[in-house]
Design an enzyme around this catalytic site. Structure first.
Site, PDB file in Angstrom:
ATOM      1  N   TYR A   1      -0.817   8.479  -2.387  1.00  0.00           N
ATOM      2  CA  TYR A   1      -0.670   8.270  -4.062  1.00  0.00           C
ATOM      3  C   TYR A   1      -1.810   8.965  -4.522  1.00  0.00           C
ATOM      4  O   TYR A   1      -1.892   9.201  -5.870  1.00  0.00           O
ATOM      5  CB  TYR A   1      -0.754   6.874  -4.289  1.00  0.00           C
ATOM      6  CG  TYR A   1       0.647   6.207  -4.046  1.00  0.00           C
ATOM      7  CD1 TYR A   1       1.595   6.757  -3.440  1.00  0.00           C
ATOM      8  CD2 TYR A   1       0.718   4.919  -4.706  1.00  0.00           C
ATOM      9  CE1 TYR A   1       2.907   5.990  -3.322  1.00  0.00           C
ATOM     10  CE2 TYR A   1       1.983   4.137  -4.676  1.00  0.00           C
ATOM     11  CZ  TYR A   1       3.023   4.892  -3.975  1.00  0.00           C
ATOM     12  OH  TYR A   1       4.210   4.225  -3.748  1.00  0.00           O
ATOM     13  N   GLY A   2      -3.192   9.128  -3.818  1.00  0.00           N
ATOM     14  CA  GLY A   2      -4.338   9.566  -4.474  1.00  0.00           C
ATOM     15  C   GLY A   2      -4.338  10.557  -5.205  1.00  0.00           C
ATOM     16  O   GLY A   2      -5.231  10.863  -6.067  1.00  0.00           O
TER      17      GLY A   2
ATOM     18  N   GLU B   1      -5.084  10.009   8.394  1.00  0.00           N
ATOM     19  CA  GLU B   1      -3.594   9.970   8.573  1.00  0.00           C
ATOM     20  C   GLU B   1      -3.246  11.070   9.759  1.00  0.00           C
ATOM     21  O   GLU B   1      -2.166  10.674  10.438  1.00  0.00           O
ATOM     22  CB  GLU B   1      -2.967  10.509   7.273  1.00  0.00           C
ATOM     23  CG  GLU B   1      -3.198   9.482   6.322  1.00  0.00           C
ATOM     24  CD  GLU B   1      -1.847   8.304   6.083  1.00  0.00           C
ATOM     25  OE1 GLU B   1      -0.611   8.661   6.785  1.00  0.00           O
ATOM     26  OE2 GLU B   1      -2.240   7.632   5.693  1.00  0.00           O
TER      27      GLU B   1
ATOM     28  N   ASP C   1       0.770  -1.243   0.002  1.00  0.00           N
ATOM     29  CA  ASP C   1      -0.114   0.085  -0.012  1.00  0.00           C
ATOM     30  C   ASP C   1       0.898   1.083   0.095  1.00  0.00           C
ATOM     31  O   ASP C   1       2.091   1.063   0.505  1.00  0.00           O
ATOM     32  CB  ASP C   1      -0.928  -0.027   1.257  1.00  0.00           C
ATOM     33  CG  ASP C   1      -1.855   1.162   1.201  1.00  0.00           C
ATOM     34  OD1 ASP C   1      -2.409   1.460   0.158  1.00  0.00           O
ATOM     35  OD2 ASP C   1      -2.231   1.808   2.204  1.00  0.00           O
ATOM     36  N   SER C   2       0.414   2.401  -0.278  1.00  0.00           N
ATOM     37  CA  SER C   2       0.956   3.310  -0.461  1.00  0.00           C
ATOM     38  C   SER C   2       1.516   4.054   1.026  1.00  0.00           C
ATOM     39  O   SER C   2       2.485   4.607   1.420  1.00  0.00           O
ATOM     40  CB  SER C   2       0.211   4.770  -0.769  1.00  0.00           C
ATOM     41  OG  SER C   2      -1.011   4.857  -0.294  1.00  0.00           O
TER      42      SER C   2
ATOM     43  N   CYS D   1     -11.236   2.602  -1.238  1.00  0.00           N
ATOM     44  CA  CYS D   1     -10.133   3.290  -0.608  1.00  0.00           C
ATOM     45  C   CYS D   1      -9.660   2.621   0.606  1.00  0.00           C
ATOM     46  O   CYS D   1     -10.603   2.393   1.546  1.00  0.00           O
ATOM     47  CB  CYS D   1     -10.047   4.589  -0.327  1.00  0.00           C
ATOM     48  SG  CYS D   1      -8.587   5.384   0.541  1.00  0.00           S
ATOM     49  N   THR D   2      -8.440   2.125   0.640  1.00  0.00           N
ATOM     50  CA  THR D   2      -7.934   1.453   1.948  1.00  0.00           C
ATOM     51  C   THR D   2      -8.361   2.099   3.271  1.00  0.00           C
ATOM     52  O   THR D   2      -8.474   1.214   4.257  1.00  0.00           O
ATOM     53  CB  THR D   2      -6.553   1.032   1.933  1.00  0.00           C
ATOM     54  OG1 THR D   2      -5.707   2.545   1.718  1.00  0.00           O
ATOM     55  CG2 THR D   2      -6.028   0.437   0.636  1.00  0.00           C
ATOM     56  N   HIS D   3      -8.189   3.478   3.532  1.00  0.00           N
ATOM     57  CA  HIS D   3      -8.426   3.878   4.728  1.00  0.00           C
ATOM     58  C   HIS D   3      -9.752   3.774   5.052  1.00  0.00           C
ATOM     59  O   HIS D   3     -10.123   4.213   6.467  1.00  0.00           O
ATOM     60  CB  HIS D   3      -7.820   5.398   4.444  1.00  0.00           C
ATOM     61  CG  HIS D   3      -6.463   5.555   4.431  1.00  0.00           C
ATOM     62  ND1 HIS D   3      -5.622   5.077   3.267  1.00  0.00           N
ATOM     63  CD2 HIS D   3      -5.692   6.232   5.265  1.00  0.00           C
ATOM     64  CE1 HIS D   3      -4.462   5.354   3.711  1.00  0.00           C
ATOM     65  NE2 HIS D   3      -4.285   6.146   4.910  1.00  0.00           N
TER      66      HIS D   3
ATOM     67  N   CYS E   1      -3.741  -1.149  -2.483  1.00  0.00           N
ATOM     68  CA  CYS E   1      -4.071   0.333  -2.617  1.00  0.00           C
ATOM     69  C   CYS E   1      -4.905   0.219  -3.913  1.00  0.00           C
ATOM     70  O   CYS E   1      -4.501  -0.074  -5.105  1.00  0.00           O
ATOM     71  CB  CYS E   1      -2.668   1.008  -2.924  1.00  0.00           C
ATOM     72  SG  CYS E   1      -2.975   2.817  -3.105  1.00  0.00           S
ATOM     73  N   ASN E   2      -6.005   1.093  -3.659  1.00  0.00           N
ATOM     74  CA  ASN E   2      -7.073   1.061  -4.975  1.00  0.00           C
ATOM     75  C   ASN E   2      -6.434   2.159  -5.748  1.00  0.00           C
ATOM     76  O   ASN E   2      -6.598   1.761  -7.053  1.00  0.00           O
ATOM     77  CB  ASN E   2      -8.200   1.856  -4.365  1.00  0.00           C
ATOM     78  CG  ASN E   2      -9.137   0.804  -3.945  1.00  0.00           C
ATOM     79  OD1 ASN E   2     -10.061   0.326  -4.698  1.00  0.00           O
ATOM     80  ND2 ASN E   2      -9.135   0.583  -2.581  1.00  0.00           N
ATOM     81  N   THR E   3      -5.720   3.199  -5.437  1.00  0.00           N
ATOM     82  CA  THR E   3      -5.149   4.207  -6.584  1.00  0.00           C
ATOM     83  C   THR E   3      -3.983   3.330  -7.354  1.00  0.00           C
ATOM     84  O   THR E   3      -3.997   3.343  -8.386  1.00  0.00           O
ATOM     85  CB  THR E   3      -4.432   5.246  -5.866  1.00  0.00           C
ATOM     86  OG1 THR E   3      -5.439   5.767  -4.770  1.00  0.00           O
ATOM     87  CG2 THR E   3      -3.819   6.312  -6.674  1.00  0.00           C
TER      88      THR E   3
END
Ligand code: DGL
Length: 270
Positions: A39-40, A155, A7-8, A189-191, A70-72
Site C-alpha cells: 500500500y505504501g 517481502e 494490514d496490507s 512501518c509494520t515491516h 498498517c501505518n499507511t
C-alpha cells in the site's frame, strides 16, 4: 465478537504478535490484503478504498473492533473511516490505528525531543506523525524519511544479504543527515521491526529505536479497560484466524518470518 487486525500484508503480524502476547485470552482475526500489497506507494484514494473494504469484511466476519496495524492505512484511511463511514456502517463498532498511540508516548521516550520517523512513502507524504506530534507535544522536532527499499527487501526475504545492508545504511545515514541530534527513531512501518538489529548497527548507541508492537498492545489494553462496553462483547476463546487475499500457502510460508507459530490461512476476496 472478535478483535480484527488488518494490514496490507504480512507486516501487521509484528503487531498481532505483541497484541496476542499482552492479551492472549481474546479471539482475533488477522487479515492481510497480500494480493494488493504494498500500500505504501499507492494514492490516498486507493488506500482508503482498499482499507474500507477490509474493515467492512472484518465487521461482517464478526469483529467489534478493528486495529489498522498498517501505518499507511492508519495515515491515509483511518480518520475518514472513523468520521465518515463508521456512523453509517455501525456506530457501535470501532476502528483504531497505530500512529496516535505511537506519537502519544514519544515525550516519555525522548530526552531531547528530536525524533526521526522512517516509514513508507505514503505515510511520510501524509505527514501524519508530524501533524499528530504537533497536536500532542510542544517543541518536538520530527524528521520524516521514506525508505521505499526496505519493504521489498523484507517481502523478498533478502534481509541477510549484503545488498540489504547497503540500503539499510543508506537510509540510516540520510536520517542522521536530516537531524544529527535525534535520540529516538520510530519504525513507522509494520515491516521494519524485522530490520531492527541491522538498523541498530548503523545508528549511534544513544538513539532508541522504537518498534510499535508493544506500544500498540499497551494502548489496546488500556483502551479495553476504559471501554468495558466494547470489551464485554469480545469472546474469549484464545483463537487467531488468518485471512489473506493471496494464495494461503504462500501466506503461511512467509508468515513464519514474522510469527513463531504455525499459520493456516484462509483465502478471501475483497
Ligand atoms: N503495512 C505497510 C505499513 O505499515 C507496509 C507495507 C506496505 O507498503 O503495504 O505502512
Amino acid at each position: 465478537m472478535k478483535i480484527g487486525v488488518f494490514d496490507s500484508g504480512y507486516g501487521g503480524l509484528t503487531i498481532l504478535r505483541e497484541i496476542v502476547k499482552a492479551l492472549p485470552g481474546y479471539d482475533y482475526i488477522y487479515m492481510g490484503d497480500n494480493a494488493r500489497a504494498p500500500y505504501g506507494s499507492r494514492s490516498f484514494d486507493v488506500v482508503y478504498q482498499y482499507t474500507l473494504q477490509a474493515v467492512r469484511y472484518l465487521f461482517d466476519a464478526g469483529c467489534q473492533l478493528v486495529i489498522l496495524a498498517c501505518n499507511t492505512a492508519s495515515a491515509k484511511a483511518l480518520r475518514t473511516i472513523q468520521q465518515r463511514d463508521l456512523p453509517d456502517i455501525d456506530p457501535t463498532r470501532r476502528v483504531l490505528g497505530v500512529i496516535i498511540p505511537t506519537v502519544e508516548c514519544l515525550d516519555k521516550i525522548s530526552r531531547n525531543n528530536h525524533i526521526g520517523v522512517v516509514a513508507t512513502q505514503g505515510t511520510i507524504d501524509s505527514h501524519s506523525y508530524k501533524i499528530e506530534a504537533e497536536k500532542l507535544h510542544s517543541n518536538m522536532t520530527i524528521s520524516e524519511l521514506a525508505c521505499p527499499m526496505w519493504v521489498p527487501l523484507i517481502e523478498n526475504n533478502e534481509i541477510d544479504n549484503p545488498g540489504a545492508e547497503f540500503f539499510i545504511q543508506k537510509y540510516c545515514r540520510m536520517m542522521l543527515e536530516m537531524d544529527p541530534d535525534i535520540d529516538t527513531l520510530v519504525l513507522g512501518c509494520t515491516h521494519y521491526p524485522l530490520l531492527y538489529d541491522k538498523i541498530a548497527e548503523f545508528m549511534p548507541d544513544n538513539v532508541r529505536i522504537i518498534a510499535q508492537g508493544e506500544i500498540v498492545a499497551r494502548s489496546l489494553t488500556d483502551y479495553l479497560s476504559r471501554h468495558p462496553e466494547i470489551e464485554k462483547t469480545i469472546s474469549r476463546g484464545g483463537t487467531v484466524r488468518f485471512l489473506t487475499s493471496e494464495n494461503p500457502e504462500k501466506f503461511n510460508r512467509l508468515a513464519s518470518l514474522f510469527l513463531p507459530i504455525e499459520v493456516n490461512a484462509e483465502r478471501i476476496s475483497l
